[in-house]
Design a protein around this motif. Structure first.
Motif, mmCIF file in Angstrom:
data_model
loop_
_atom_site.group_PDB
_atom_site.id
_atom_site.type_symbol
_atom_site.label_atom_id
_atom_site.label_comp_id
_atom_site.label_asym_id
_atom_site.label_seq_id
_atom_site.Cartn_x
_atom_site.Cartn_y
_atom_site.Cartn_z
ATOM 1 N N VAL A 29 62.427 30.162 42.408
ATOM 2 C CA VAL A 29 61.322 30.173 43.374
ATOM 3 C C VAL A 29 61.610 29.222 44.525
ATOM 4 O O VAL A 29 61.368 29.550 45.704
ATOM 5 C CB VAL A 29 59.996 29.795 42.678
ATOM 6 C CG1 VAL A 29 58.880 29.611 43.707
ATOM 7 C CG2 VAL A 29 59.603 30.856 41.665
ATOM 8 N N ILE A 30 62.138 28.046 44.214
ATOM 9 C CA ILE A 30 62.488 27.071 45.261
ATOM 10 C C ILE A 30 63.546 27.661 46.192
ATOM 11 O O ILE A 30 63.434 27.554 47.424
ATOM 12 C CB ILE A 30 62.985 25.764 44.623
ATOM 13 C CG1 ILE A 30 61.833 25.048 43.920
ATOM 14 C CG2 ILE A 30 63.602 24.845 45.687
ATOM 15 C CD1 ILE A 30 62.266 23.847 43.102
ATOM 16 N N ALA A 31 64.578 28.278 45.612
ATOM 17 C CA ALA A 31 65.648 28.872 46.424
ATOM 18 C C ALA A 31 65.114 29.994 47.309
ATOM 19 O O ALA A 31 65.443 30.072 48.505
ATOM 20 C CB ALA A 31 66.757 29.390 45.525
ATOM 21 N N PHE A 32 64.283 30.863 46.730
ATOM 22 C CA PHE A 32 63.713 31.967 47.506
ATOM 23 C C PHE A 32 62.837 31.435 48.639
ATOM 24 O O PHE A 32 62.882 31.961 49.764
ATOM 25 C CB PHE A 32 62.891 32.878 46.596
ATOM 26 C CG PHE A 32 62.225 34.014 47.336
ATOM 27 C CD1 PHE A 32 62.921 35.171 47.613
ATOM 28 C CD2 PHE A 32 60.904 33.904 47.754
ATOM 29 C CE1 PHE A 32 62.318 36.216 48.300
ATOM 30 C CE2 PHE A 32 60.292 34.938 48.443
ATOM 31 C CZ PHE A 32 61.000 36.094 48.710
ATOM 32 N N ALA A 33 62.029 30.415 48.345
ATOM 33 C CA ALA A 33 61.146 29.851 49.368
ATOM 34 C C ALA A 33 61.951 29.233 50.511
ATOM 35 O O ALA A 33 61.609 29.407 51.688
ATOM 36 C CB ALA A 33 60.224 28.803 48.742
ATOM 37 N N TYR A 85 58.156 20.737 43.986
ATOM 38 C CA TYR A 85 58.750 21.494 45.091
ATOM 39 C C TYR A 85 58.279 22.950 45.088
ATOM 40 O O TYR A 85 58.162 23.567 46.149
ATOM 41 C CB TYR A 85 60.267 21.420 45.023
ATOM 42 C CG TYR A 85 60.816 20.124 45.546
ATOM 43 C CD1 TYR A 85 60.957 19.924 46.919
ATOM 44 C CD2 TYR A 85 61.171 19.094 44.688
ATOM 45 C CE1 TYR A 85 61.455 18.733 47.417
ATOM 46 C CE2 TYR A 85 61.664 17.892 45.180
ATOM 47 C CZ TYR A 85 61.805 17.721 46.544
ATOM 48 O OH TYR A 85 62.280 16.534 47.038
ATOM 49 N N VAL A 86 58.034 23.502 43.897
ATOM 50 C CA VAL A 86 57.509 24.870 43.827
ATOM 51 C C VAL A 86 56.162 24.956 44.533
ATOM 52 O O VAL A 86 55.929 25.830 45.376
ATOM 53 C CB VAL A 86 57.370 25.330 42.368
ATOM 54 C CG1 VAL A 86 56.613 26.661 42.293
ATOM 55 C CG2 VAL A 86 58.731 25.490 41.725
ATOM 56 N N TYR A 87 55.260 24.023 44.209
ATOM 57 C CA TYR A 87 53.930 24.029 44.817
ATOM 58 C C TYR A 87 54.018 23.798 46.324
ATOM 59 O O TYR A 87 53.357 24.485 47.106
ATOM 60 C CB TYR A 87 53.055 22.954 44.173
ATOM 61 C CG TYR A 87 52.882 23.102 42.678
ATOM 62 C CD1 TYR A 87 52.841 24.359 42.086
ATOM 63 C CD2 TYR A 87 52.769 21.994 41.853
ATOM 64 C CE1 TYR A 87 52.688 24.503 40.714
ATOM 65 C CE2 TYR A 87 52.612 22.127 40.481
ATOM 66 C CZ TYR A 87 52.574 23.387 39.918
ATOM 67 O OH TYR A 87 52.428 23.520 38.573
ATOM 68 N N THR A 88 54.827 22.835 46.722
ATOM 69 C CA THR A 88 54.933 22.492 48.138
ATOM 70 C C THR A 88 55.516 23.638 48.955
ATOM 71 O O THR A 88 54.977 24.013 50.013
ATOM 72 C CB THR A 88 55.807 21.238 48.319
ATOM 73 O OG1 THR A 88 55.263 20.157 47.557
ATOM 74 C CG2 THR A 88 55.871 20.833 49.788
ATOM 75 N N LEU A 89 56.606 24.212 48.477
ATOM 76 C CA LEU A 89 57.303 25.236 49.249
ATOM 77 C C LEU A 89 56.559 26.571 49.246
ATOM 78 O O LEU A 89 56.604 27.308 50.241
ATOM 79 C CB LEU A 89 58.720 25.425 48.712
ATOM 80 C CG LEU A 89 59.640 24.214 48.897
ATOM 81 C CD1 LEU A 89 60.997 24.459 48.241
ATOM 82 C CD2 LEU A 89 59.828 23.903 50.379
ATOM 83 N N THR A 90 55.871 26.903 48.158
ATOM 84 C CA THR A 90 55.098 28.149 48.157
ATOM 85 C C THR A 90 53.935 28.070 49.146
ATOM 86 O O THR A 90 53.643 29.046 49.846
ATOM 87 C CB THR A 90 54.560 28.467 46.755
ATOM 88 O OG1 THR A 90 53.897 27.314 46.206
ATOM 89 C CG2 THR A 90 55.675 28.888 45.823
ATOM 90 N N ILE A 91 53.285 26.915 49.212
ATOM 91 C CA ILE A 91 52.212 26.741 50.198
ATOM 92 C C ILE A 91 52.778 26.804 51.610
ATOM 93 O O ILE A 91 52.163 27.367 52.527
ATOM 94 C CB ILE A 91 51.473 25.412 49.964
ATOM 95 C CG1 ILE A 91 50.687 25.463 48.654
ATOM 96 C CG2 ILE A 91 50.516 25.121 51.122
ATOM 97 C CD1 ILE A 91 49.653 26.567 48.591
ATOM 98 N N ALA A 92 53.971 26.231 51.812
ATOM 99 C CA ALA A 92 54.622 26.299 53.119
ATOM 100 C C ALA A 92 54.907 27.752 53.508
ATOM 101 O O ALA A 92 54.758 28.136 54.673
ATOM 102 C CB ALA A 92 55.911 25.492 53.113
#
Length: 217
Positions: A29-33, A85-92
């Motif tokens: 998820v982090i990589a995709f974001a 980072y998952v939460y931060t980047l998905t919101i971004a």
């Protein structure tokens, strides 16, 4: 992708990741974001801030679970720290290329939330710059009288609340003068489309995340 669907997708993914531990899924998820943000041409400065700012929280979680926990577990230390980072980047990703106005219009049109909710959110967002200016004016006026109002001064925020209440009353009168009637059907100036392509992307990403959650640890 439709703003409302992007928000719902990010919420579901974040909820599922918080309920089931899967380090591989977190990293995917982090990589995709990150790829999505780069493709949408995010500024380098903004991308660096998205990586650097959550690092403090992520490192604190990792250090607590790995070095200071009675039962040191590297897997769960990495798993919980990467969730930050998952939460931060998905919101971004949700906010990327979507303004607050588009999001509130989508909530009203696509999720059929009450129009007073949408207009209330827009009013709150648009009044923030006015409140900042009002706080500066209040502090400047107090300093001209020899009174210093600190950032945590109750007097400062009491006066700011009075300004906000006055602004809210003026806004309500302005909306009524422009023909706003609560509960009545209103015409749509800007249409936020919800297409079949949006649903395909939504379910495809959701299915891929769930497959990863149950296949990988």
């Amino acid at each position: 992708m439709n703003p409302s669907l992007k928000f719902i997708l990010a919420f579901i993914i974040s909820l599922e990741i918080s309920l089931k531990a899967s380090l591989v899924t977190n990293l995917l998820v982090i990589a995709f974001a990150l790829v999505y943000l780069i493709i949408t041409r995010i500024k380098i400065k903004e991308l660096i801030l998205l990586i650097v700012l959550p690092f403090i929280a992520a490192f604190t979680i990792f250090a607590t679970l790995f070095w200071f926990s009675p039962t040191s577990d590297a897997y769960y230390a990495w798993n919980l720290s990467t969730r930050v980072y998952v939460y931060t980047l998905t919101i971004a990703c949700v906010t990327r290329n979507n303004t607050a106005t588009d999001f509130t219009r989508s909530l009203e049109q696509n999720l059929h939330l009450p129009s007073k909710f949408a207009y209330g959110v827009l009013a709150a967002i648009n009044i923030i710059p006015q409140m900042k200016m009002a706080v500066k004016q209040i502090r400047t006026s107090a300093m001209m009288r020899g009174i210093y109002l600190s950032f945590w001064s109750p007097v400062l925020y009491f006066k700011a609340i009075l300004v906000a209440l006055n602004s809210a009353d003026n806004l309500a009168q302005g909306m009524e003068s422009h023909g706003y009637v609560e509960g009545q059907k209103r015409s749509t100036i800007v249409v936020i489309p919800l297409t079949a392509k949006d649903w395909v992307i939504f379910f495809t990403l959701l299915i891929l995340v769930n497959i990863s959650l149950f296949l990988f640890k």
